[in-house]
Design a protein around this motif. Structure first.
Motif, PDB file in Angstrom:
ATOM      1  N   PHE A   1      59.659 107.240  48.027  1.00  0.00           N
ATOM      2  CA  PHE A   1      60.251 106.166  48.811  1.00  0.00           C
ATOM      3  C   PHE A   1      61.643 105.857  48.249  1.00  0.00           C
ATOM      4  CE2 PHE A   1      55.676 105.677  48.736  1.00  0.00           C
ATOM      5  CZ  PHE A   1      55.346 105.439  50.059  1.00  0.00           C
ATOM      6  N   TYR A   2      62.613 105.694  49.153  1.00  0.00           N
ATOM      7  CA  TYR A   2      63.964 105.328  48.726  1.00  0.00           C
ATOM      8  C   TYR A   2      64.574 104.357  49.734  1.00  0.00           C
ATOM      9  CZ  TYR A   2      65.803 108.417  52.359  1.00  0.00           C
ATOM     10  OH  TYR A   2      66.099 108.985  53.568  1.00  0.00           O
ATOM     11  N   ASP A   3      65.526 103.566  49.270  1.00  0.00           N
ATOM     12  CA  ASP A   3      66.286 102.641  50.108  1.00  0.00           C
ATOM     13  C   ASP A   3      67.756 102.979  49.908  1.00  0.00           C
ATOM     14  OD1 ASP A   3      67.743 100.452  51.141  1.00  0.00           O
ATOM     15  OD2 ASP A   3      66.140  99.041  50.677  1.00  0.00           O
ATOM     16  N   ILE A   4      68.498 103.167  50.988  1.00  0.00           N
ATOM     17  CA  ILE A   4      69.898 103.557  50.859  1.00  0.00           C
ATOM     18  C   ILE A   4      70.749 102.448  50.235  1.00  0.00           C
ATOM     19  CG2 ILE A   4      69.840 105.243  52.724  1.00  0.00           C
ATOM     20  CD1 ILE A   4      71.203 103.129  54.503  1.00  0.00           C
TER      21      ILE A   4
ATOM     22  N   LEU B   1      71.241 101.576  44.619  1.00  0.00           N
ATOM     23  CA  LEU B   1      72.233 102.445  43.990  1.00  0.00           C
ATOM     24  C   LEU B   1      71.611 103.443  43.016  1.00  0.00           C
ATOM     25  CD1 LEU B   1      75.013  99.808  43.161  1.00  0.00           C
ATOM     26  CD2 LEU B   1      74.908 101.362  45.121  1.00  0.00           C
ATOM     27  N   LEU B   2      70.374 103.210  42.586  1.00  0.00           N
ATOM     28  CA  LEU B   2      69.745 104.058  41.579  1.00  0.00           C
ATOM     29  C   LEU B   2      68.453 104.691  42.081  1.00  0.00           C
ATOM     30  CD1 LEU B   2      70.349 101.818  38.432  1.00  0.00           C
ATOM     31  CD2 LEU B   2      71.552 103.903  39.064  1.00  0.00           C
ATOM     32  N   GLY B   3      68.316 104.844  43.393  1.00  0.00           N
ATOM     33  CA  GLY B   3      67.155 105.511  43.966  1.00  0.00           C
ATOM     34  C   GLY B   3      67.612 106.527  45.001  1.00  0.00           C
ATOM     35  N   PHE B   4      67.115 107.759  44.900  1.00  0.00           N
ATOM     36  CA  PHE B   4      67.664 108.836  45.715  1.00  0.00           C
ATOM     37  C   PHE B   4      66.566 109.626  46.428  1.00  0.00           C
ATOM     38  CE2 PHE B   4      70.422 108.072  42.114  1.00  0.00           C
ATOM     39  CZ  PHE B   4      71.666 107.949  42.708  1.00  0.00           C
TER      40      PHE B   4
ATOM     41  N   ASN C   1      55.661 121.237  52.566  1.00  0.00           N
ATOM     42  CA  ASN C   1      54.523 120.733  53.338  1.00  0.00           C
ATOM     43  C   ASN C   1      53.636 119.801  52.528  1.00  0.00           C
ATOM     44  OD1 ASN C   1      55.254 122.188  55.621  1.00  0.00           O
ATOM     45  ND2 ASN C   1      54.040 123.970  55.051  1.00  0.00           N
ATOM     46  N   ALA C   2      53.792 119.833  51.214  1.00  0.00           N
ATOM     47  CA  ALA C   2      52.971 118.990  50.348  1.00  0.00           C
ATOM     48  C   ALA C   2      53.717 117.766  49.843  1.00  0.00           C
ATOM     49  CB  ALA C   2      52.454 119.809  49.161  1.00  0.00           C
ATOM     50  N   ILE C   3      54.972 117.612  50.281  1.00  0.00           N
ATOM     51  CA  ILE C   3      55.797 116.495  49.814  1.00  0.00           C
ATOM     52  C   ILE C   3      56.297 115.706  51.022  1.00  0.00           C
ATOM     53  CG2 ILE C   3      57.791 115.816  48.425  1.00  0.00           C
ATOM     54  CD1 ILE C   3      57.687 118.591  47.121  1.00  0.00           C
ATOM     55  N   LYS C   4      56.145 114.404  50.978  1.00  0.00           N
ATOM     56  CA  LYS C   4      56.587 113.548  52.077  1.00  0.00           C
ATOM     57  C   LYS C   4      57.474 112.445  51.519  1.00  0.00           C
ATOM     58  CE  LYS C   4      54.772 111.433  56.307  1.00  0.00           C
ATOM     59  NZ  LYS C   4      53.545 111.211  57.108  1.00  0.00           N
ATOM     60  N   GLU C   5      58.535 112.132  52.256  1.00  0.00           N
ATOM     61  CA  GLU C   5      59.502 111.139  51.785  1.00  0.00           C
ATOM     62  C   GLU C   5      59.753 110.095  52.862  1.00  0.00           C
ATOM     63  OE1 GLU C   5      62.760 111.938  48.636  1.00  0.00           O
ATOM     64  OE2 GLU C   5      63.558 112.634  50.566  1.00  0.00           O
ATOM     65  N   TYR C   6      59.864 108.839  52.440  1.00  0.00           N
ATOM     66  CA  TYR C   6      60.064 107.723  53.359  1.00  0.00           C
ATOM     67  C   TYR C   6      61.331 106.959  52.982  1.00  0.00           C
ATOM     68  CZ  TYR C   6      54.992 108.184  54.283  1.00  0.00           C
ATOM     69  OH  TYR C   6      53.738 108.641  54.590  1.00  0.00           O
ATOM     70  N   GLN C   7      62.144 106.678  53.967  1.00  0.00           N
ATOM     71  CA  GLN C   7      63.206 105.688  53.775  1.00  0.00           C
ATOM     72  C   GLN C   7      62.618 104.330  54.106  1.00  0.00           C
ATOM     73  OE1 GLN C   7      66.806 106.245  56.071  1.00  0.00           O
ATOM     74  NE2 GLN C   7      67.543 104.200  55.591  1.00  0.00           N
ATOM     75  N   VAL C   8      62.801 103.371  53.210  1.00  0.00           N
ATOM     76  CA  VAL C   8      62.255 102.026  53.406  1.00  0.00           C
ATOM     77  C   VAL C   8      63.375 101.012  53.213  1.00  0.00           C
ATOM     78  CG1 VAL C   8      59.904 102.636  52.713  1.00  0.00           C
ATOM     79  CG2 VAL C   8      61.546 101.894  50.973  1.00  0.00           C
ATOM     80  N   ASP C   9      63.101  99.784  53.588  1.00  0.00           N
ATOM     81  CA  ASP C   9      64.061  98.690  53.427  1.00  0.00           C
ATOM     82  C   ASP C   9      63.470  97.693  52.447  1.00  0.00           C
ATOM     83  OD1 ASP C   9      65.977  96.766  53.583  1.00  0.00           O
ATOM     84  OD2 ASP C   9      65.644  96.247  55.689  1.00  0.00           O
ATOM     85  N   THR C  10      63.929  97.746  51.205  1.00  0.00           N
ATOM     86  CA  THR C  10      63.400  96.859  50.170  1.00  0.00           C
ATOM     87  C   THR C  10      64.329  95.704  49.847  1.00  0.00           C
ATOM     88  OG1 THR C  10      64.331  98.318  48.464  1.00  0.00           O
ATOM     89  CG2 THR C  10      62.045  98.699  49.119  1.00  0.00           C
TER      90      THR C  10
END
Length: 340
Positions: A280-283, A286-289, A299-308
């Motif tokens: 999970f990352y939030d644009i 500044l320290l999460g990518f 296929n075994a890795i999933k990534e989410y953009q979230v709003d934290t």
């Protein structure tokens, strides 16, 4: 026999100036206990799948105590709290302007200079100063400490010892699945721990850093991995800094320079249609990518953009309170702990 599921949680860098426990919330920071309670509320079967709940790791900050111990009484990595506080006292902007002399020349925080945009100056400068003196000075200081030879040694000794000590009760089990949750710098710590356990034809650097007891325990779990008795159940990462840490070894730099992806099997991830690693990352952080596209086994890795959070500081510390993070983490733990 059903598999033994073990969950490990590792927090990240700590911008808090006061001693605190990672298990309970403090201010805007959620602790392990609150996060676990919300995961269980989302998936009520988790306590049955993880009867020991979780292994919570503490490192890199001073813990609350009835009386203030001396620096010498603190573990080496725990001294980060006082060292960073002292540095901050000496360099914080408010303190610089309160101590004027001929060798300390300052301007007003809101003064205009040259090409500055007048309308943005007050807000932007105040935000930058706040971030410099919290996330950067204190938090990024933890990152720099871990990239040093001594800092890496002390942090790994602390983190790995806590995990290995709790894992010792499962050394005779034939089917153990380890699940890890890492936040911020904790993402790198979980990644390094898994690499040491799962990477083939690899002599873990931890062998040179560990006590003899922890070294033998680590060897035991590497052997169990080779025997098929230890598997990666799941890995959850929030605010990953792995793209930065890949520049710390020449081997990875050479690989990336050739345009080659990182082999996810080295941390126990198979190239299957079963999700094992989610990020999970939030644009605004500044320290999460974003990290997924640096690895194979897509296929075994999933990534989410979230709003934290819109403030970069809040964005970096708000993942475990985010609804999507809670829902998807609980779901992955349930799916991978309950599958045959």
């Amino acid at each position: 026999m059903p598999p033994i599921n073990v969950l490990v949680m590792i927090h990240g860098m700590s911008p808090e100036p006061e001693p605190h426990s990672p298990f309970d919330s403090q201010g805007k920071f959620w602790g392990y206990n609150e996060f676990w309670a919300n995961l269980c509320q989302e998936q009520p079967d988790l306590p049955n799948l993880f009867p020991q709940s979780f292994i919570g790791v503490e490192w890199g900050h001073e813990l609350p105590q009835p009386s203030l111990p001396s620096v010498e009484q603190l573990r080496e990595d725990q001294r980060l709290t006082r060292a960073q506080n002292f540095v901050n006292q000496r360099i914080a902007y408010d303190n610089l302007v309160k101590a004027p002399n001929d060798n300390n020349v300052t301007l007003s925080l809101f003064s205009g200079r040259g090409a500055d945009i007048p309308l943005l100056t007050p807000m932007v400068r105040a935000l930058v100063v706040g971030l410099r003196e919290s996330i950067v000075t204190r938090g990024l200081g933890d990152v720099i400490y871990y990239t040093s030879e001594q800092g890496e040694c002390y942090v790994r000794q602390t983190v790995y010892h806590q995990v290995l000590k709790k894992l010792a009760q499962y050394e005779q089990e034939q089917d153990v699945r380890i699940h890890l949750i890492g936040q911020s710098l904790g993402v790198t710590l979980t990644h390094d721990f898994l690499y040491g356990l799962f990477a083939p034809n690899h002599e873990p650097g931890f062998y040179k850093q560990a006590s003899e007891e922890d070294k033998e325990r680590f060897k035991t779990w590497r052997q169990k991995r080779q025997n098929g008795q230890l598997k990666l159940g799941s890995l959850t990462s929030t605010a990953s800094q792995l793209p930065l840490f890949m520049m710390r070894t020449q081997k990875l730099v050479d690989r990336l320079a050739k345009g080659e992806l990182i082999d996810a099997k080295d941390i126990g991830i198979d190239n299957s249609n079963q999700i094992q690693w989610q990020l999970f990352y939030d644009i605004d952080d500044l320290l999460g990518f974003g990290t997924r596209r640096l690895y194979n086994a897509a296929n075994a890795i999933k990534e989410y953009q979230v709003d934290t959070g819109d403030n970069p500081g809040d964005a970096h510390t708000g993942y475990w309170q985010n609804r999507m993070v809670i829902e998807q983490t609980a779901q992955l733990l349930y799916d991978n702990a309950s599958r045959p």
